[in-house]
Design a protein around this motif. Structure first.
Motif, short mmCIF file in Angstrom:
data_model
loop_
_atom_site.label_atom_id
_atom_site.label_comp_id
_atom_site.label_asym_id
_atom_site.label_seq_id
_atom_site.Cartn_x
_atom_site.Cartn_y
_atom_site.Cartn_z
N THR A 71 0.84 -1.21 0.00
CA THR A 71 0.00 0.00 0.00
C THR A 71 0.87 1.25 0.00
O THR A 71 0.64 2.21 -0.76
N LEU B 9 -3.51 4.61 3.66
CA LEU B 9 -3.78 3.70 4.79
C LEU B 9 -4.83 4.37 5.68
O LEU B 9 -4.98 5.58 5.64
N ASN B 10 -5.50 3.59 6.46
CA ASN B 10 -6.44 4.18 7.41
C ASN B 10 -5.72 5.10 8.40
O ASN B 10 -4.54 4.93 8.64
N VAL B 11 -6.46 6.02 8.96
CA VAL B 11 -5.85 6.94 9.94
C VAL B 11 -5.42 6.17 11.19
O VAL B 11 -5.94 5.11 11.50
N ASP C 132 -3.89 3.57 18.20
CA ASP C 132 -4.41 2.69 17.16
C ASP C 132 -3.51 2.80 15.94
O ASP C 132 -3.22 3.91 15.49
N GLY C 133 -3.06 1.65 15.43
CA GLY C 133 -2.16 1.65 14.29
C GLY C 133 -0.81 1.01 14.59
O GLY C 133 0.13 1.12 13.82
N ARG D 10 0.41 -1.59 11.88
CA ARG D 10 0.83 -0.94 10.62
C ARG D 10 2.15 -0.20 10.83
O ARG D 10 3.06 -0.27 9.99
N ALA E 205 -14.29 0.71 16.04
CA ALA E 205 -13.84 0.41 14.69
C ALA E 205 -12.52 -0.33 14.67
O ALA E 205 -12.27 -1.15 13.80
N GLY E 206 -11.67 -0.05 15.63
CA GLY E 206 -10.33 -0.63 15.60
C GLY E 206 -10.28 -2.00 16.24
O GLY E 206 -11.28 -2.69 16.32
#
Ligand SMILES: [Zn+2]
Length: 363
Positions: A55, A62-64, A79-80, A83, A140-141
């Motif tokens: 990606t 990428l998602n936030v 969160d993240g 990644r 969501a996460g």
């Protein structure tokens, strides 16, 4: 509460990336704690990890991600994590994608990755505000448990101490109480239970207790209290049964530890109640023996056919007021109450009109 969207290039986020047993996982020039205490271990599979890199290489979004700014100006990654670690490890040369490591790329390709901008929400606010926000974005996460969320907020020496007792495999709480507790230490179930019990004692919520004690130098109070609870259970109910696991022992302790129960008397009642077919909730026996409320036992009720037989036998007459009723106007009643040894059997069933039944149960 302040939440701002920042675009931070991979170059800066992975700057000073360290993954060490002693110091944890750190990036962003040493200012970002990539794996704060509340986060799970890195569990990405190779495929997911490679997809993140692809990606980035392709320049797709990428998602936030979410970071939390602490009072001292450093950041914790909320969160993240997975990644971020994937990208940092790739840039660090720890793995290859499509048979190419970071060092095998051309200068242009490397620059493109380092200049790739990560979208990061940075949040600043009071502990309470952050907790509310974490609860919302966590939907969501990756799912953090409620206690993992609280740990994210009330980070402190006190919490670190508390986790030594309650949050590790083979921790002291596990050693003395795993038979009595539901869940696992590592998902913070033990810690949550202990704090919930002591908070109930003080008449406050878990968050209030954590906020109040966050800056205590140690967590002696919690640990000593917890041991008292478990010792009390082991003294008054010395014979362990699996029904004892997961009960709210601390709440019982808060209410009844001042009462002097005789363990031998309790045990003989347990033996009796465990064999009583009318007691459908065996785990309720313990609370019942402490407070005497039959509701904990989910006592068996009469079946439709037992009620029908009694109704026909009585010819529809209520034995107390001697009036006739339709079956739908009547209720099945234990002639000899359960508490006096009466069982839920056809012989012990009578139909009473609603009024008489209410008056009888109020006696
Ligand atoms: Zn009646």
């Amino acid at each position: 509460m302040k939440i701002e969207l920042h675009e931070i290039p991979v170059r800066e986020v992975t700057n000073g990336y360290i993954d060490s047993a002693d110091n944890g996982v750190v990036g962003y020039g040493g200012k970002l704690n990539i794996r704060p205490a509340f986060q799970r271990e890195f569990i990405y599979k190779d495929k997911q990890r490679n997809e993140v890199i692809n990606t980035v290489i392709k320049g797709f979004p990428l998602n936030v991600m979410y970071w939390v700014k602490s009072d001292n100006g450093s950041y914790e990654l909320l969160d993240g994590q997975q990644r971020t670690i994937s990208i940092a490890q790739y840039v660090n040369g720890d793995f290859s994608v499509n048979h190419l490591g970071f060092d095998n790329l051309t200068d242009t390709e490397r620059e493109q990755i380092l200049n790739y901008k990560l979208m990061i929400y940075i949040c600043e606010g009071t502990d309470k505000e952050k907790l509310d926000w974490f609860k919302i974005i966590n939907i969501a996460g990756e799912q953090l448990t409620p206690q993992e969320l609280r740990n994210a907020i009330y980070t402190s020496e006190w919490l670190t101490e508390a986790k030594k007792y309650f949050s590790k495999n083979g921790c002291p709480a596990h050693a003395i109480a795993s038979d009595y507790l539901k869940g696992t230490a590592i998902r913070q179930d033990y810690l949550e239970t202990a704090i919930r019990w002591i908070s109930a004692r003080d008449g406050i919520e878990i968050e209030d207790y954590m906020a109040k004690h966050q800056h205590d130098p140690n967590c002696n109070e919690l640990w000593l209290y917890f041991q008292n609870v478990i010792n009390w259970v082991k003294v008054i109910f010395p014979k362990y049964r699996k029904e004892m696991k997961g009960l709210d022992w601390g709440v019982y302790y808060n209410k009844y530890s001042q009462t002097n129960y005789d363990p031998k008397t309790l045990e003989s009642k347990i033996v009796e109640l465990m064999q009583d077919d009318d007691v459908t909730k065996k785990s309720g026996i313990y609370e019942y023996l402490l407070d005497g409320a039959e509701k904990h036992l989910n006592l068996r009720t009469f079946t439709q056919s037992m009620a029908r037989s009694a109704y026909e036998r009585q010819k529809g007459i209520c034995p107390i007021c001697s009036q006739h009723f339709e079956i739908t106007e009547m209720q099945a009643d234990h002639i000899t109450p359960w508490s006096k040894g009466g069982k839920t059997t056809p012989e012990n069933c009578q139909m009473l009109c609603a009024d008489c039944n209410r008056r009888k149960s109020n006696i």
